[in-house]
Design a protein around this motif. Structure first.
Motif, PDB file in Angstrom:
ATOM      1  N   TYR A   1       0.855  -1.182   0.000  1.00 30.91           N
ATOM      2  CA  TYR A   1       0.000   0.000   0.000  1.00 30.91           C
ATOM      3  C   TYR A   1       0.891   1.232   0.000  1.00 30.91           C
ATOM      4  CZ  TYR A   1      -3.840  -3.112   1.212  1.00 30.91           C
ATOM      5  OH  TYR A   1      -4.772  -4.106   1.184  1.00 30.91           O
ATOM      6  N   LEU A   2       0.493   2.247  -0.749  1.00 21.77           N
ATOM      7  CA  LEU A   2       1.227   3.505  -0.760  1.00 21.77           C
ATOM      8  C   LEU A   2       1.116   4.180   0.594  1.00 21.77           C
ATOM      9  CD1 LEU A   2       0.010   4.942  -4.186  1.00 21.77           C
ATOM     10  CD2 LEU A   2       2.255   3.951  -3.688  1.00 21.77           C
ATOM     11  N   LYS A   3       2.101   4.978   0.943  1.00 18.91           N
ATOM     12  CA  LYS A   3       2.054   5.702   2.215  1.00 18.91           C
ATOM     13  C   LYS A   3       0.815   6.598   2.271  1.00 18.91           C
ATOM     14  CE  LYS A   3       4.701   8.491   5.437  1.00 18.91           C
ATOM     15  NZ  LYS A   3       5.961   9.218   5.692  1.00 18.91           N
TER      16      LYS A   3
ATOM     17  N   ILE B   1      -1.938   6.763   5.232  1.00 20.93           N
ATOM     18  CA  ILE B   1      -2.305   8.003   5.924  1.00 20.93           C
ATOM     19  C   ILE B   1      -3.808   8.240   5.833  1.00 20.93           C
ATOM     20  CG2 ILE B   1      -2.087  10.530   5.819  1.00 20.93           C
ATOM     21  CD1 ILE B   1       0.875  10.057   5.000  1.00 20.93           C
ATOM     22  N   SER B   2      -4.370   8.027   4.657  1.00 16.10           N
ATOM     23  CA  SER B   2      -5.810   8.212   4.461  1.00 16.10           C
ATOM     24  C   SER B   2      -6.609   7.289   5.386  1.00 16.10           C
ATOM     25  CB  SER B   2      -6.169   7.956   2.999  1.00 16.10           C
ATOM     26  OG  SER B   2      -7.549   8.058   2.803  1.00 16.10           O
ATOM     27  N   PHE B   3      -6.187   6.026   5.473  1.00 13.19           N
ATOM     28  CA  PHE B   3      -6.866   5.072   6.353  1.00 13.19           C
ATOM     29  C   PHE B   3      -6.750   5.527   7.812  1.00 13.19           C
ATOM     30  CE2 PHE B   3      -6.767   1.343   9.147  1.00 13.19           C
ATOM     31  CZ  PHE B   3      -8.013   0.803   8.871  1.00 13.19           C
ATOM     32  N   CYS B   4      -5.565   5.953   8.211  1.00 13.38           N
ATOM     33  CA  CYS B   4      -5.365   6.420   9.584  1.00 13.38           C
ATOM     34  C   CYS B   4      -6.261   7.619   9.889  1.00 13.38           C
ATOM     35  CB  CYS B   4      -3.899   6.781   9.820  1.00 13.38           C
ATOM     36  SG  CYS B   4      -2.799   5.353   9.913  1.00 13.38           S
ATOM     37  N   LYS B   5      -6.352   8.540   8.948  1.00 15.86           N
ATOM     38  CA  LYS B   5      -7.208   9.719   9.130  1.00 15.86           C
ATOM     39  C   LYS B   5      -8.660   9.289   9.302  1.00 15.86           C
ATOM     40  CE  LYS B   5      -8.349  14.137   7.005  1.00 15.86           C
ATOM     41  NZ  LYS B   5      -8.104  15.038   5.878  1.00 15.86           N
TER      42      LYS B   5
ATOM     43  N   SER C   1       7.112   7.244   9.789  1.00 14.97           N
ATOM     44  CA  SER C   1       7.511   6.585   8.544  1.00 14.97           C
ATOM     45  C   SER C   1       6.427   5.620   8.079  1.00 14.97           C
ATOM     46  CB  SER C   1       8.810   5.814   8.767  1.00 14.97           C
ATOM     47  OG  SER C   1       8.581   4.726   9.646  1.00 14.97           O
ATOM     48  N   LYS C   2       6.614   5.112   6.892  1.00 14.92           N
ATOM     49  CA  LYS C   2       5.680   4.122   6.352  1.00 14.92           C
ATOM     50  C   LYS C   2       5.632   2.883   7.248  1.00 14.92           C
ATOM     51  CE  LYS C   2       4.431   1.701   2.146  1.00 14.92           C
ATOM     52  NZ  LYS C   2       4.786   1.373   0.779  1.00 14.92           N
ATOM     53  N   SER C   3       6.791   2.478   7.763  1.00 15.86           N
ATOM     54  CA  SER C   3       6.799   1.305   8.645  1.00 15.86           C
ATOM     55  C   SER C   3       6.099   1.603   9.970  1.00 15.86           C
ATOM     56  CB  SER C   3       8.221   0.778   8.866  1.00 15.86           C
ATOM     57  OG  SER C   3       9.046   1.763   9.411  1.00 15.86           O
ATOM     58  N   ASP C   4       6.198   2.842  10.481  1.00 16.88           N
ATOM     59  CA  ASP C   4       5.445   3.224  11.691  1.00 16.88           C
ATOM     60  C   ASP C   4       3.948   3.102  11.433  1.00 16.88           C
ATOM     61  OD1 ASP C   4       7.791   3.926  13.054  1.00 16.88           O
ATOM     62  OD2 ASP C   4       7.614   6.055  12.542  1.00 16.88           O
TER      63      ASP C   4
ATOM     64  N   PRO D   1      27.710   0.559  -3.909  1.00 18.97           N
ATOM     65  CA  PRO D   1      26.326   0.936  -4.226  1.00 18.97           C
ATOM     66  C   PRO D   1      25.577   1.342  -2.957  1.00 18.97           C
ATOM     67  CG  PRO D   1      26.670  -1.433  -4.516  1.00 18.97           C
ATOM     68  CD  PRO D   1      27.979  -0.829  -4.147  1.00 18.97           C
ATOM     69  N   THR D   2      24.712   2.301  -3.107  1.00 19.69           N
ATOM     70  CA  THR D   2      23.936   2.791  -1.978  1.00 19.69           C
ATOM     71  C   THR D   2      22.945   1.731  -1.516  1.00 19.69           C
ATOM     72  OG1 THR D   2      24.082   5.010  -2.894  1.00 19.69           O
ATOM     73  CG2 THR D   2      22.373   4.649  -1.256  1.00 19.69           C
ATOM     74  N   LYS D   3      22.884   1.535  -0.202  1.00 23.98           N
ATOM     75  CA  LYS D   3      21.870   0.640   0.358  1.00 23.98           C
ATOM     76  C   LYS D   3      20.578   1.446   0.451  1.00 23.98           C
ATOM     77  CE  LYS D   3      20.551  -1.948   4.462  1.00 23.98           C
ATOM     78  NZ  LYS D   3      19.256  -1.310   4.618  1.00 23.98           N
ATOM     79  N   ILE D   4      19.544   0.916  -0.141  1.00 19.91           N
ATOM     80  CA  ILE D   4      18.252   1.602  -0.114  1.00 19.91           C
ATOM     81  C   ILE D   4      17.488   1.098   1.093  1.00 19.91           C
ATOM     82  CG2 ILE D   4      16.097   2.006  -1.365  1.00 19.91           C
ATOM     83  CD1 ILE D   4      17.647   1.463  -3.972  1.00 19.91           C
ATOM     84  N   ASP D   5      17.026   2.007   1.948  1.00 18.09           N
ATOM     85  CA  ASP D   5      16.298   1.605   3.149  1.00 18.09           C
ATOM     86  C   ASP D   5      15.035   0.843   2.802  1.00 18.09           C
ATOM     87  OD1 ASP D   5      18.143   2.610   4.908  1.00 18.09           O
ATOM     88  OD2 ASP D   5      17.088   4.497   5.253  1.00 18.09           O
ATOM     89  N   ARG D   6      14.614   0.003   3.732  1.00 22.65           N
ATOM     90  CA  ARG D   6      13.512  -0.932   3.538  1.00 22.65           C
ATOM     91  C   ARG D   6      12.225  -0.274   3.052  1.00 22.65           C
ATOM     92  NH1 ARG D   6      11.462  -2.685   8.507  1.00 22.65           N
ATOM     93  NH2 ARG D   6       9.354  -2.778   7.834  1.00 22.65           N
ATOM     94  N   GLN D   7      11.955   0.938   3.527  1.00 21.01           N
ATOM     95  CA  GLN D   7      10.671   1.558   3.169  1.00 21.01           C
ATOM     96  C   GLN D   7      10.600   2.026   1.719  1.00 21.01           C
ATOM     97  OE1 GLN D   7      12.904   2.968   5.262  1.00 21.01           O
ATOM     98  NE2 GLN D   7      12.802   5.186   5.258  1.00 21.01           N
ATOM     99  N   PHE D   8      11.745   2.043   1.017  1.00 16.02           N
ATOM    100  CA  PHE D   8      11.761   2.500  -0.364  1.00 16.02           C
ATOM    101  C   PHE D   8      11.727   1.304  -1.319  1.00 16.02           C
ATOM    102  CE2 PHE D   8      14.055   5.809   2.097  1.00 16.02           C
ATOM    103  CZ  PHE D   8      13.093   6.802   1.991  1.00 16.02           C
ATOM    104  N   GLU D   9      10.673   0.529  -1.226  1.00 18.19           N
ATOM    105  CA  GLU D   9      10.555  -0.703  -1.995  1.00 18.19           C
ATOM    106  C   GLU D   9      10.563  -0.449  -3.500  1.00 18.19           C
ATOM    107  OE1 GLU D   9       7.711  -3.674   0.178  1.00 18.19           O
ATOM    108  OE2 GLU D   9       7.044  -1.611   0.583  1.00 18.19           O
ATOM    109  N   TYR D  10       9.921   0.595  -3.952  1.00 18.20           N
ATOM    110  CA  TYR D  10       9.877   0.921  -5.378  1.00 18.20           C
ATOM    111  C   TYR D  10      11.294   1.138  -5.908  1.00 18.20           C
ATOM    112  CZ  TYR D  10       9.281   3.724  -9.611  1.00 18.20           C
ATOM    113  OH  TYR D  10       9.372   4.212 -10.888  1.00 18.20           O
TER     114      TYR D  10
END
Length: 187
Positions: A20-22, A26-30, A39-42, A135-144
């Motif tokens: 699900y997109l962030k 957020i919309s669901f939380c609202k 963060s998205k993981s939060d 190479p840069t390690k991309i954090d987990r929340q940046f799946e795309y």
């Protein structure tokens, strides 16, 4: 199974198995009155907890105000540093207009309170040099971003449009969102 709509009747395991997109989180939380910051993981953790228990988790934030008035290379890095515009201006003045806060440097600052800002300048230069080598390690929340990079590592003859088509297909499926050669079947 196609991706279900995010609503309060969804079970947490099903929710976690789809992408699900962030903005959707957020919309669901609202809509449900759940805290929308973090963060998205939060957000994912709060929603999964809510779907399982019906309880709304909140995270308390403590105020972290910078107490140092004037920054110089000899100034000691304060605890709980907040990377503010004042800090950005200082580093741009010292390092140059190309300076930007990157994750590695922000982490270094937070882990090295008590050292000087001159140490920080040297660390920033070192971090940039290391970044060129590995190479840069991309954090987990940046799946795309991770998916697109992995796609092109194995398919340098394909287009960005192909990569995005495969990504959209992948995120509609239950399970992980890592690139696999089988994703090309959608093309």
């Amino acid at each position: 199974m196609t991706r279900p709509e995010l609503n309060k009747t969804l079970d947490a395991d099903t929710f976690r198995s789809f992408y699900y997109l962030k903005e959707e989180l957020i919309s669901f939380c609202k809509q449900e009155g759940i805290q929308r910051t973090g963060s998205k993981s939060d957000l994912t953790e709060r929603i999964a907890h809510y779907l399982t228990t019906g309880q709304k988790l909140t995270k308390k934030y403590t105020s972290r105000k910078n107490t140092i008035e004037l920054l110089t290379p000899e100034t000691k890095i304060e605890e709980n540093l907040v990377c503010s515009e004042r800090h950005r201006s200082f580093f741009k003045e010292q390092i140059g207009s190309s300076f930007s806060f990157n994750v590695h440097f922000q982490n270094w600052l937070k882990q090295n309170s008590g050292k000087t800002y001159q140490d920080a300048i040297q660390a920033y230069i070192h971090i940039l040099e290391e970044k060129k080598k590995t190479p840069t390690k991309i954090d987990r929340q940046f799946e795309y971003n991770t998916y697109i990079r992995d796609f092109f590592e194995q398919n340098n003859d394909k287009s960005l449009k192909d990569a995005i088509t495969c990504w959209k297909y992948k995120k509609s499926l239950a399970g992980h969102n890592k690139y696999e050669k089988e994703d090309l079947e959608i093309l």
